[in-house]
Design an enzyme around this catalytic site. Structure first.
Site, PDB file in Angstrom:
ATOM      1  N   LYS A  22     -86.408 -61.231 -62.736  1.00 53.44           N
ATOM      2  CA  LYS A  22     -86.331 -59.911 -62.211  1.00 53.44           C
ATOM      3  C   LYS A  22     -84.912 -59.614 -61.630  1.00 53.44           C
ATOM      4  O   LYS A  22     -84.301 -58.697 -62.092  1.00 53.44           O
ATOM      5  CB  LYS A  22     -87.508 -59.285 -61.304  1.00 53.44           C
ATOM      6  CG  LYS A  22     -86.870 -58.078 -60.204  1.00 53.44           C
ATOM      7  CD  LYS A  22     -87.743 -57.942 -59.354  1.00 53.44           C
ATOM      8  CE  LYS A  22     -87.320 -57.076 -58.272  1.00 53.44           C
ATOM      9  NZ  LYS A  22     -86.508 -57.542 -57.151  1.00 53.44           N
ATOM     10  N   ASN A  23     -84.506 -60.525 -60.822  1.00 51.54           N
ATOM     11  CA  ASN A  23     -83.236 -60.106 -59.840  1.00 51.54           C
ATOM     12  C   ASN A  23     -82.208 -60.520 -60.818  1.00 51.54           C
ATOM     13  O   ASN A  23     -81.055 -60.314 -60.482  1.00 51.54           O
ATOM     14  CB  ASN A  23     -83.348 -60.989 -58.696  1.00 51.54           C
ATOM     15  CG  ASN A  23     -84.317 -60.225 -57.576  1.00 51.54           C
ATOM     16  OD1 ASN A  23     -84.541 -59.438 -57.998  1.00 51.54           O
ATOM     17  ND2 ASN A  23     -84.745 -61.042 -56.347  1.00 51.54           N
ATOM     18  N   ARG A  96     -83.380 -51.141 -55.402  1.00 51.19           N
ATOM     19  CA  ARG A  96     -82.192 -51.765 -54.744  1.00 51.19           C
ATOM     20  C   ARG A  96     -81.257 -51.987 -55.476  1.00 51.19           C
ATOM     21  O   ARG A  96     -79.774 -51.680 -54.991  1.00 51.19           O
ATOM     22  CB  ARG A  96     -82.597 -52.965 -54.025  1.00 51.19           C
ATOM     23  CG  ARG A  96     -81.679 -53.753 -53.345  1.00 51.19           C
ATOM     24  CD  ARG A  96     -81.704 -53.211 -51.877  1.00 51.19           C
ATOM     25  NE  ARG A  96     -80.698 -53.656 -50.941  1.00 51.19           N
ATOM     26  CZ  ARG A  96     -80.155 -53.171 -50.014  1.00 51.19           C
ATOM     27  NH1 ARG A  96     -80.367 -51.833 -49.762  1.00 51.19           N
ATOM     28  NH2 ARG A  96     -79.192 -53.790 -49.552  1.00 51.19           N
ATOM     29  N   CYS A 120     -87.313 -52.380 -51.679  1.00 51.58           N
ATOM     30  CA  CYS A 120     -88.354 -52.650 -50.794  1.00 51.58           C
ATOM     31  C   CYS A 120     -88.121 -52.346 -49.201  1.00 51.58           C
ATOM     32  O   CYS A 120     -87.043 -52.533 -48.930  1.00 51.58           O
ATOM     33  CB  CYS A 120     -88.766 -54.216 -50.885  1.00 51.58           C
ATOM     34  SG  CYS A 120     -89.822 -54.220 -52.390  1.00 51.58           S
ATOM     35  N   ARG A 125     -81.172 -52.759 -44.622  1.00 51.93           N
ATOM     36  CA  ARG A 125     -80.590 -53.466 -45.520  1.00 51.93           C
ATOM     37  C   ARG A 125     -78.848 -52.994 -46.065  1.00 51.93           C
ATOM     38  O   ARG A 125     -78.977 -52.409 -46.760  1.00 51.93           O
ATOM     39  CB  ARG A 125     -81.382 -53.242 -46.801  1.00 51.93           C
ATOM     40  CG  ARG A 125     -82.741 -53.961 -46.711  1.00 51.93           C
ATOM     41  CD  ARG A 125     -83.809 -53.782 -47.870  1.00 51.93           C
ATOM     42  NE  ARG A 125     -83.200 -54.877 -48.705  1.00 51.93           N
ATOM     43  CZ  ARG A 125     -83.907 -55.097 -49.968  1.00 51.93           C
ATOM     44  NH1 ARG A 125     -85.273 -54.309 -50.383  1.00 51.93           N
ATOM     45  NH2 ARG A 125     -83.305 -55.826 -50.756  1.00 51.93           N
ATOM     46  N   ILE A 127     -75.137 -52.660 -46.772  1.00 51.53           N
ATOM     47  CA  ILE A 127     -74.107 -53.181 -47.778  1.00 51.53           C
ATOM     48  C   ILE A 127     -72.715 -53.247 -47.432  1.00 51.53           C
ATOM     49  O   ILE A 127     -71.835 -53.081 -48.459  1.00 51.53           O
ATOM     50  CB  ILE A 127     -74.570 -52.100 -49.369  1.00 51.53           C
ATOM     51  CG1 ILE A 127     -74.090 -50.690 -48.680  1.00 51.53           C
ATOM     52  CG2 ILE A 127     -75.942 -52.094 -49.585  1.00 51.53           C
ATOM     53  CD1 ILE A 127     -74.225 -49.738 -50.146  1.00 51.53           C
ATOM     54  N   ASP A 128     -72.535 -53.525 -46.214  1.00 48.90           N
ATOM     55  CA  ASP A 128     -71.119 -53.593 -45.826  1.00 48.90           C
ATOM     56  C   ASP A 128     -70.194 -54.520 -46.639  1.00 48.90           C
ATOM     57  O   ASP A 128     -69.142 -54.657 -47.041  1.00 48.90           O
ATOM     58  CB  ASP A 128     -70.925 -53.840 -44.445  1.00 48.90           C
ATOM     59  CG  ASP A 128     -71.757 -55.076 -44.020  1.00 48.90           C
ATOM     60  OD1 ASP A 128     -72.840 -54.888 -44.298  1.00 48.90           O
ATOM     61  OD2 ASP A 128     -71.077 -55.992 -43.390  1.00 48.90           O
ATOM     62  N   ASP A 310     -88.142 -64.613 -50.619  1.00 44.44           N
ATOM     63  CA  ASP A 310     -88.872 -63.736 -51.429  1.00 44.44           C
ATOM     64  C   ASP A 310     -90.190 -64.642 -51.799  1.00 44.44           C
ATOM     65  O   ASP A 310     -91.329 -64.170 -52.238  1.00 44.44           O
ATOM     66  CB  ASP A 310     -88.255 -63.504 -52.835  1.00 44.44           C
ATOM     67  CG  ASP A 310     -87.016 -62.401 -52.609  1.00 44.44           C
ATOM     68  OD1 ASP A 310     -87.068 -61.719 -51.483  1.00 44.44           O
ATOM     69  OD2 ASP A 310     -86.233 -62.480 -53.529  1.00 44.44           O
ATOM     70  N   ARG A 403     -93.210 -53.319 -59.626  1.00 42.93           N
ATOM     71  CA  ARG A 403     -91.805 -53.406 -59.776  1.00 42.93           C
ATOM     72  C   ARG A 403     -91.250 -54.621 -60.157  1.00 42.93           C
ATOM     73  O   ARG A 403     -90.093 -54.861 -60.664  1.00 42.93           O
ATOM     74  CB  ARG A 403     -91.006 -53.002 -58.589  1.00 42.93           C
ATOM     75  CG  ARG A 403     -91.332 -51.657 -57.959  1.00 42.93           C
ATOM     76  CD  ARG A 403     -90.545 -51.157 -56.684  1.00 42.93           C
ATOM     77  NE  ARG A 403     -89.100 -52.197 -56.696  1.00 42.93           N
ATOM     78  CZ  ARG A 403     -88.654 -52.597 -55.758  1.00 42.93           C
ATOM     79  NH1 ARG A 403     -88.913 -52.490 -54.477  1.00 42.93           N
ATOM     80  NH2 ARG A 403     -87.224 -53.132 -55.924  1.00 42.93           N
TER      81      ARG A 403
HETATM   82  N1  EPU Z   1     -76.497 -58.222 -45.528  1.00 41.73           N
HETATM   83  C1  EPU Z   1     -75.567 -57.803 -44.725  1.00 41.73           C
HETATM   84  N2  EPU Z   1     -74.479 -56.949 -45.550  1.00 41.73           N
HETATM   85  C2  EPU Z   1     -74.292 -56.893 -46.642  1.00 41.73           C
HETATM   86  C3  EPU Z   1     -75.539 -57.306 -47.593  1.00 41.73           C
HETATM   87  C4  EPU Z   1     -76.438 -58.231 -47.004  1.00 41.73           C
HETATM   88  O1  EPU Z   1     -75.475 -57.795 -43.470  1.00 41.73           O
HETATM   89  O2  EPU Z   1     -73.594 -56.110 -47.242  1.00 41.73           O
HETATM   90  C5  EPU Z   1     -77.479 -59.145 -45.102  1.00 41.73           C
HETATM   91  C6  EPU Z   1     -78.926 -58.538 -45.128  1.00 41.73           C
HETATM   92  O3  EPU Z   1     -79.324 -57.774 -44.184  1.00 41.73           O
HETATM   93  C7  EPU Z   1     -79.545 -59.799 -45.029  1.00 41.73           C
HETATM   94  C8  EPU Z   1     -78.727 -60.910 -45.784  1.00 41.73           C
HETATM   95  O4  EPU Z   1     -77.488 -60.501 -45.694  1.00 41.73           O
HETATM   96  O5  EPU Z   1     -80.017 -60.261 -43.969  1.00 41.73           O
HETATM   97  C9  EPU Z   1     -79.115 -61.270 -47.246  1.00 41.73           C
HETATM   98  O6  EPU Z   1     -78.992 -59.958 -48.174  1.00 41.73           O
HETATM   99  P1  EPU Z   1     -78.610 -60.131 -49.762  1.00 41.73           P
HETATM  100  O7  EPU Z   1     -77.572 -59.272 -49.812  1.00 41.73           O
HETATM  101  O8  EPU Z   1     -78.542 -61.390 -50.023  1.00 41.73           O
HETATM  102  O9  EPU Z   1     -79.845 -59.469 -50.312  1.00 41.73           O
HETATM  103  P2  EPU Z   1     -79.877 -58.321 -51.543  1.00 41.73           P
HETATM  104  O10 EPU Z   1     -78.854 -58.559 -52.220  1.00 41.73           O
HETATM  105  O11 EPU Z   1     -80.175 -56.935 -50.896  1.00 41.73           O
HETATM  106  C10 EPU Z   1     -81.425 -59.795 -53.141  1.00 41.73           C
HETATM  107  C11 EPU Z   1     -82.678 -59.692 -53.813  1.00 41.73           C
HETATM  108  C12 EPU Z   1     -83.819 -59.596 -52.854  1.00 41.73           C
HETATM  109  C13 EPU Z   1     -83.996 -61.109 -51.885  1.00 41.73           C
HETATM  110  C14 EPU Z   1     -82.422 -61.242 -51.185  1.00 41.73           C
HETATM  111  C15 EPU Z   1     -82.236 -62.659 -50.540  1.00 41.73           C
HETATM  112  C16 EPU Z   1     -82.260 -58.435 -55.591  1.00 41.73           C
HETATM  113  C17 EPU Z   1     -82.254 -57.172 -56.133  1.00 41.73           C
HETATM  114  N3  EPU Z   1     -82.939 -58.548 -54.458  1.00 41.73           N
HETATM  115  O12 EPU Z   1     -81.507 -58.824 -52.061  1.00 41.73           O
HETATM  116  O13 EPU Z   1     -85.008 -59.731 -53.293  1.00 41.73           O
HETATM  117  O14 EPU Z   1     -84.956 -60.827 -50.686  1.00 41.73           O
HETATM  118  O15 EPU Z   1     -81.389 -61.269 -52.372  1.00 41.73           O
HETATM  119  O16 EPU Z   1     -82.415 -63.555 -51.292  1.00 41.73           O
HETATM  120  O17 EPU Z   1     -81.631 -59.397 -56.273  1.00 41.73           O
HETATM  121  C18 EPU Z   1     -87.658 -59.163 -53.828  1.00 41.73           C
HETATM  122  O18 EPU Z   1     -87.006 -59.640 -55.141  1.00 41.73           O
HETATM  123  O19 EPU Z   1     -88.488 -59.067 -53.337  1.00 41.73           O
HETATM  124  C19 EPU Z   1     -86.313 -59.046 -53.002  1.00 41.73           C
HETATM  125  C20 EPU Z   1     -86.138 -58.322 -51.737  1.00 41.73           C
END
Ligand code: EPU
Length: 438
Positions: A22-23, A96, A120, A125, A127-128, A310, A403
């Site tokens: 998925k990811n 997301r 989720c 969450r 995105i900075d 995850d 999803r």
């Molecule tokens: N973070 C920041 N700033 C940012 C981005 C992230 O502080 O700009 C923090 C987050 O708050 C968190 C950590 O960095 O504490 C990791 O976040 P990450 O960006 O790695 O997560 P993501 O890209 O939003 C993806 C997966 C998630 C999975 C995480 C961690 C996708 C679509 N989602 O999320 O998957 O938990 O990586 O491995 O790829 C799931 O599949 O159920 C799911 C939630």
């Protein structure tokens, strides 16, 4: 509303085929916007997140041709921006990964407009780091009315060095996509190393990009003018595989989890072995067997190659049934990602959460109850708990589970589980901690 009904207590036996990741899919489909030509994607998972993204591309003018349920040909030669209707934005906002449209649109059009991402519901969450990276590449970014607008100065991004303050899967992917067609060389430091990061790099390279170092903590990208068509098969889903492995651990039995990359599962396999579960690795499968009692253990989630966040809810569900004390610590999401614990308690689990850790006192057997899927992986944890429990479990809000898990009911039924999907009114008492949201 549709819900899953499980009569628990039946050991699982047989073979389950794991679908595409998925990811990886939710990154690669948006990245295809940058491809001028026909891009054939194989091993795509049939889940609602990929459907939404394929619809988004169709609205943008892509030709989307389903060759079979897991193979699609995408032709984004004539895609346009600013053409998505409002109801499509409502759908896109729910996932997301819609934030990957920013990197892809910037790479293709030199500007982007998309919604603030959903996904989720397990807390803040940010995105900075995405925005920091895209700004460093020369994008002017503004936020207004729930939308993100970005414009590349001079119409094209320019390569640079970006250091991520936090290891982020999403930021690594977004910057990688945008940099693929930027002018000059981009170096991204302190990047995530998850298998789907490597998969995206391989996809981009097979479409003509020059991305090196994916899988290490520095990625170097030499920008190319444009991407061309090609064929790419996605990797199998590490977390779907881990979920079936955890289900066998909880319910007992012996299952061949097929179409996997065993290396991606190593940390899950070794944790399960600590819990008295046998895991045998083959070339593209793992055999999982549990006959004896589960042993308690401790685990802490970390970015890859650490234990995946995850898989945290699913492993917590298994450890609920391991007599003794276990501690599960969340090391990726600062909010603990434990909203689902109240639902497991409805099934007789003994868990207390403090800060980033859940303290479990394992019980011999969970008991069926009416519970909710608070999010995708929390929902998978409820399925696992239901399969292991005595009696009937009903799981509501299954839209979250769908999803990310292709045909979860069919796959568990083929393993001998008594699980079905029914349409009837909701009964679960709303737990304010488990608030469902897009
Ligand atoms: N973070 C920041 N700033 C940012 C981005 C992230 O502080 O700009 C923090 C987050 O708050 C968190 C950590 O960095 O504490 C990791 O976040 P990450 O960006 O790695 O997560 P993501 O890209 O939003 C993806 C997966 C998630 C999975 C995480 C961690 C996708 C679509 N989602 O999320 O998957 O938990 O990586 O491995 O790829 C799931 O599949 O159920 C799911 C939630």
């Amino acid at each position: 509303m549709e819900k899953y009904v499980i009569q628990g207590g039946k050991p699982l036996r047989g073979t389950v085929e794991i679908s595409g990741a998925k990811n990886a899919a939710v990154a690669i489909i948006p990245a295809a916007i940058m491809v001028r030509g026909v891009c054939r994607l194989e091993n795509l998972p049939q889940i609602s997140d990929t459907d939404t993204l394929l619809h988004t591309l169709t609205y943008m003018g892509a030709k989307v041709n389903m060759i079979n349920p897991s193979t699609v040909e995408l032709d984004c030669t004539h895609v346009q921006m600013d053409v998505l209707p409002e109801d499509m934005w409502v759908r896109t906002r729910k996932i997301r990964a819609s934030y990957y449209l920013i990197g892809a649109m910037l790479g293709r059009f030199g500007r982007a407009r998309t919604t603030m991402p959903g996904g989720c519901n397990f807390g803040v969450r940010p995105i900075d780091q995405h925005l920091k990276g895209l700004s460093a590449l020369g994008a002017d970014i503004s936020l207004s009315g729930g939308f993100i607008n970005a414009t590349a100065k001079n119409g094209r991004l320019t390569g640079t060095t970006v250091y991520l303050d936090k290891v982020s899967v999403g930021a690594t992917i977004n910057i990688m996509i945008a940099a693929a067609t930027a002018e000059g060389r981009t170096v991204i430091e302190n990047v995530a190393r998850e298998p789907h990061i490597v998969d995206l790099a391989n996809f981009l390279n097979s479409m003509g990009a020059d991305v090196r170092g994916a899988g290490t903590d520095v990625i170097k990208i030499r920008g190319v003018k444009q991407l061309h068509g090609g064929t790419y098969a996605l990797i199998p889903d590490q977390i779907e595989a881990g979920t079936y492995m955890a289900a066998v651990a909880a319910a007992g039995g012996a299952v061949r989890v097929a179409n996997v990359i065993p290396k991606h599962l190593e940390c899950i396999s070794s944790k399960l072995r600590e819990m008295n579960v046998e895991v045998e690795e083959g070339d593209d499968y793992v055999l999982v067997r549990r006959d004896g009692p589960l042993h308690p253990t401790n685990l802490k989630t970390k970015p890859y190659p650490g234990f995946p966040t995850d898989m945290q809810p699913q492993m917590t569900a298994v450890l609920c049934c391991a007599p003794g004390v276990s501690v599960v610590t969340e090391g990726v999401w600062n909010n603990g990602r434990f909203k689902y614990v109240g639902e497991l308690k409805k099934m007789g689990a003994r868990i207390e959460v403090e800060d980033q850790s859940a303290f479990l006192q394992g019980v011999d057997r969970l008991t069926g109850a009416v519970v909710r899927a608070c999010d995708l992986r929390a929902g998978a944890a409820m399925v696992i708990a239901g399969l292991a429990a005595r009696g009937e479990t009903k799981i509501e809000d299954i839209v979250y589970i769908e999803r990310g898990y292709q045909d979860i009911v069919g796959k568990f039924r083929a393993l001998g589980a008594d699980m079905r999907c029914v349409d009837e009114p909701d009964e679960a008492q709303a737990d304010p901690a488990c608030v469902s949201a897009g």
